[in-house]
Structures are given as structure tokens and as C-alpha cells.
Design a protein around this motif. Structure first.
Motif, short mmCIF file in Angstrom:
data_model
loop_
_atom_site.label_atom_id
_atom_site.label_comp_id
_atom_site.label_asym_id
_atom_site.label_seq_id
_atom_site.Cartn_x
_atom_site.Cartn_y
_atom_site.Cartn_z
N GLU A 1 6.47 0.26 7.79
CA GLU A 1 7.72 -0.18 8.40
C GLU A 1 8.06 0.76 9.54
O GLU A 1 7.68 1.94 9.52
CB GLU A 1 8.86 -0.24 7.39
CG GLU A 1 9.24 1.06 6.76
CD GLU A 1 10.35 0.92 5.74
OE1 GLU A 1 11.48 0.58 6.14
OE2 GLU A 1 10.09 1.17 4.55
N THR B 1 1.03 -1.23 3.62
CA THR B 1 2.26 -1.71 4.25
C THR B 1 2.79 -0.61 5.15
O THR B 1 2.46 0.57 4.98
CB THR B 1 3.35 -2.08 3.22
OG1 THR B 1 3.71 -0.91 2.50
CG2 THR B 1 2.88 -3.17 2.27
N ARG C 1 2.59 3.21 3.92
CA ARG C 1 2.31 3.38 2.49
C ARG C 1 0.85 3.05 2.23
O ARG C 1 0.41 1.93 2.53
CB ARG C 1 3.24 2.50 1.68
CG ARG C 1 4.68 2.96 1.77
CD ARG C 1 5.64 2.03 1.04
NE ARG C 1 7.02 2.45 1.26
CZ ARG C 1 7.75 2.15 2.33
NH1 ARG C 1 7.23 1.41 3.28
NH2 ARG C 1 8.99 2.57 2.44
#
Length: 90
Positions: free
Chosen positions: A81, A79, A9
Motif C-alpha cells: 500500500e 501486497t 508485506r
């Protein structure tokens, strides 16, 4: 090998940083691509980040690959993941 998804992001400076960091990001992915381990990769068209589906031997290896990515290291992604992924189609 298993499949994993990297969802990055973009941070507030992502749009500004992305063009300068992109060559290093692509160079980071090139060995995986040459080895046939990248299933698909690209940015979200709304400018919010990117998605990469790739093969790795473990979640730890996949996370290490993501952590070395210049988009992560140089602040394009605020960020990220990494998640295990199961292909159903095609």
C-alpha cells in the motif's frame, strides 16, 4: 513534492526471493536516493515486509513508483500500500 509511505508485506516466497531480487530493488530506488527523495527505507526486522518513506509529486506518481519496484513485480511483496505521509519529527 509530498511524502508517501510504501508498506510492502512479504508473500509466502518473500524470504526465499528477497536475496535474489534485492539488487534490482535497490537499483530501482537508486535514482530516488541520488535525488534526495528517499527519507528512509528498510525491512521490518520480523521478516514481514518493508517500509519506504519517499517524496513524490502525487499519490499517482508514488503508486507508479511502487508498482515498478522489483519487490512488487517479482513477488517478494504479496501486497503493498502507498499512503500519504506527514512528517512531524524531526
Amino acid at each position: 513534492m509530498s511524502l508517501f509511505v510504501l508498506i510492502g508485506r512479504d508473500g509466502p516466497d518473500g524470504k526465499r526471493l528477497r536475496p535474489d531480487v534485492r539488487p534490482d530493488h535497490l537499483a530501482h530506488l537508486e535514482p530516488l536516493s541520488r535525488a534526495g527523495r528517499i527519507v528512509l527505507a528498510g525491512p521490518f526486522t520480523d521478516g514481514s515486509g518493508s517500509l519506504i518513506v519517499f517524496e513524490a509529486g502525487s499519490l499517482e506518481e508514488a503508486t507508479a513508483i511502487a508498482e515498478r519496484d522489483p519487490y512488487v513485480r517479482r513477488g517478494v511483496f504479496a501486497t503493498f500500500e502507498v499512503r500519504p505521509f506527514q512528517r512531524v519529527l524531526p
